[in-house]
Design a protein around this motif. Structure first.
Motif, PDB file in Angstrom:
ATOM      1  N   PRO A 174      38.761  49.724  37.140  1.00 24.39           N
ATOM      2  CA  PRO A 174      39.896  49.004  37.729  1.00 24.39           C
ATOM      3  C   PRO A 174      39.941  47.551  37.259  1.00 24.39           C
ATOM      4  O   PRO A 174      38.919  46.959  36.927  1.00 24.39           O
ATOM      5  CB  PRO A 174      39.607  49.059  39.238  1.00 24.39           C
ATOM      6  N   SER A 175      41.124  46.967  37.198  1.00 23.79           N
ATOM      7  CA  SER A 175      41.273  45.550  36.888  1.00 23.79           C
ATOM      8  C   SER A 175      42.212  44.909  37.907  1.00 23.79           C
ATOM      9  O   SER A 175      42.896  43.940  37.617  1.00 23.79           O
ATOM     10  CB  SER A 175      41.803  45.360  35.462  1.00 23.79           C
ATOM     11  N   THR A 192      46.380  39.778  46.042  1.00 21.57           N
ATOM     12  CA  THR A 192      46.049  40.926  45.203  1.00 21.57           C
ATOM     13  C   THR A 192      46.340  40.522  43.770  1.00 21.57           C
ATOM     14  O   THR A 192      47.445  40.070  43.461  1.00 21.57           O
ATOM     15  CB  THR A 192      46.892  42.150  45.578  1.00 21.57           C
ATOM     16  N   VAL A 193      45.346  40.643  42.904  1.00 21.66           N
ATOM     17  CA  VAL A 193      45.477  40.093  41.559  1.00 21.66           C
ATOM     18  C   VAL A 193      45.133  41.115  40.475  1.00 21.66           C
ATOM     19  O   VAL A 193      44.445  42.101  40.716  1.00 21.66           O
ATOM     20  CB  VAL A 193      44.568  38.859  41.391  1.00 21.66           C
ATOM     21  N   LEU A 194      45.649  40.818  39.287  1.00 19.98           N
ATOM     22  CA  LEU A 194      45.346  41.579  38.081  1.00 19.98           C
ATOM     23  C   LEU A 194      44.499  40.671  37.199  1.00 19.98           C
ATOM     24  O   LEU A 194      44.887  39.540  36.919  1.00 19.98           O
ATOM     25  CB  LEU A 194      46.640  41.964  37.356  1.00 19.98           C
ATOM     26  N   TYR A 195      43.328  41.147  36.787  1.00 17.57           N
ATOM     27  CA  TYR A 195      42.429  40.307  36.012  1.00 17.57           C
ATOM     28  C   TYR A 195      41.988  40.993  34.728  1.00 17.57           C
ATOM     29  O   TYR A 195      42.152  42.212  34.560  1.00 17.57           O
ATOM     30  CB  TYR A 195      41.203  39.910  36.851  1.00 17.57           C
ATOM     31  N   PHE A 213      37.364  43.048  31.086  1.00 15.42           N
ATOM     32  CA  PHE A 213      35.958  42.894  30.695  1.00 15.42           C
ATOM     33  C   PHE A 213      35.420  41.499  31.004  1.00 15.42           C
ATOM     34  O   PHE A 213      34.464  41.039  30.392  1.00 15.42           O
ATOM     35  CB  PHE A 213      35.804  43.214  29.202  1.00 15.42           C
ATOM     36  N   ALA A 214      36.018  40.823  31.948  1.00 16.93           N
ATOM     37  CA  ALA A 214      35.571  39.482  32.326  1.00 16.93           C
ATOM     38  C   ALA A 214      34.628  39.533  33.517  1.00 16.93           C
ATOM     39  O   ALA A 214      34.574  40.513  34.257  1.00 16.93           O
ATOM     40  CB  ALA A 214      36.791  38.616  32.667  1.00 16.93           C
ATOM     41  N   GLY A 215      33.871  38.458  33.714  1.00 12.00           N
ATOM     42  CA  GLY A 215      33.117  38.262  34.942  1.00 12.00           C
ATOM     43  C   GLY A 215      31.819  39.037  35.066  1.00 12.00           C
ATOM     44  O   GLY A 215      31.323  39.667  34.138  1.00 12.00           O
ATOM     45  N   ASP A 272      40.612  33.879  34.150  1.00 14.12           N
ATOM     46  CA  ASP A 272      40.579  35.300  33.784  1.00 14.12           C
ATOM     47  C   ASP A 272      41.502  36.136  34.674  1.00 14.12           C
ATOM     48  O   ASP A 272      41.651  37.344  34.454  1.00 14.12           O
ATOM     49  CB  ASP A 272      39.153  35.841  33.892  1.00 14.12           C
ATOM     50  N   VAL A 273      42.087  35.512  35.688  1.00 12.87           N
ATOM     51  CA  VAL A 273      43.078  36.204  36.529  1.00 12.87           C
ATOM     52  C   VAL A 273      44.437  36.036  35.851  1.00 12.87           C
ATOM     53  O   VAL A 273      44.908  34.922  35.628  1.00 12.87           O
ATOM     54  CB  VAL A 273      43.106  35.623  37.957  1.00 12.87           C
TER      55      VAL A 273
END
Length: 253
Positions: A192-193, A221-224, A227-229, A247-248
């Motif tokens: 999930p992203s 509620t966010v889309l990020y 492959f970050a974090g 990255d968001v």
């Protein structure tokens, strides 16, 4: 088929205050028989060096400089939640510890900015950050303040207080079935992203040394970026991720 293996040992130079490390370089030469010709394959030499720098016992103090922080690494979990003993190869690399010492901070413009954490603060840091040091019989990490993800005073990541421009997000559960109703196996589920913001840091420093805030709020509620974090698992089994606000990509509603 014949094989010969050569193993050699070399001692790395010893520096004042540091113990010498022993590294092994090895290669294997294998002769292969062929109906056409004989050939020899030689594997590349593999140099194995101990990653942590060991400080000699005669040194009793280690003072970080600038915006660096010395963290005593928390011991790796040796058992699962259910009490099963984990072999050393299966133990998760720790991403947390306690601040032991801090540097004097840094100067941005004409402003002196002190380190935002103090000695004794329990912190979580980025997985591959810093330099590992064996000091006073314990494993420590010297890292920059910006590599500290947040402050965690409990054993549950949902209580993390992000620092700088970091954001703590509870990851939305992956879809269990396809659009056609087929049940997905864990390996085939798409990562999930999308998730819900739990907490945000005070924001990055601008050129004048002032915090600029983060354009997100708990509950968004966010889309990020996929492959970050850094990924974490909460005490209840929920998935969390900490990443930088940059990255968001979007807020969903």
């Amino acid at each position: 088929m014949a094989a010969a293996q050569l193993t050699s040992t070399c001692i790395l130079p010893s520096f004042e205050g540091l113990r010498s490390s022993t590294s092994k370089a090895s290669f294997t030469s294998v002769a292969l028989s062929s109906p056409f010709r004989s050939s020899t394959l030689r594997s590349s030499r593999a140099l194995v060096v101990k990653s942590a720098t060991t400080v000699a016992p005669k040194y009793t103090s280690l003072k970080p400089l600038g915006d660096r922080v010395l963290v005593k690494i928390k011991a790796a979990e040796e058992k699962t939640v259910g009490g099963i003993l984990l072999p050393s190869t299966a133990q998760t690399k720790p991403q947390g510890g306690e601040v032991v010492a801090v540097g004097e901070g840094r100067t941005i413009g004409d402003k002196k900015v002190e380190i935002g954490v103090k000695a004794g603060t329990p912190v979580v840091y980025s997985k591959y950050a810093g330099t590992e040091v064996e000091f006073n019989g314990s494993s420590h990490l010297i890292l920059k303040e910006d590599d500290i993800v947040g402050i965690l005073e409990t054993d549950d990541v949902k209580d993390l207080k992000p620092l700088n421009d970091r954001v703590l997000i509870k990851v939305e559960e992956a879809e269990e079935t396809t659009a056609g109703g087929l049940l997905l196996t864990p390996a085939s589920k798409e990562k999930p992203s999308i998730g819900t913001v739990i907490a945000v840091g005070p924001g990055p420093l601008n050129e004048e040394g002032n915090r600029t805030g983060v354009p997100l709020s708990p509950g968004n509620t966010v889309l990020y970026s996929k492959f970050a974090g850094n990924d974490f698992k909460g005490a209840d089994g929920s998935e969390y991720i900490t990443l930088r606000a940059s990255d968001v990509m979007a807020v969903l509603s």
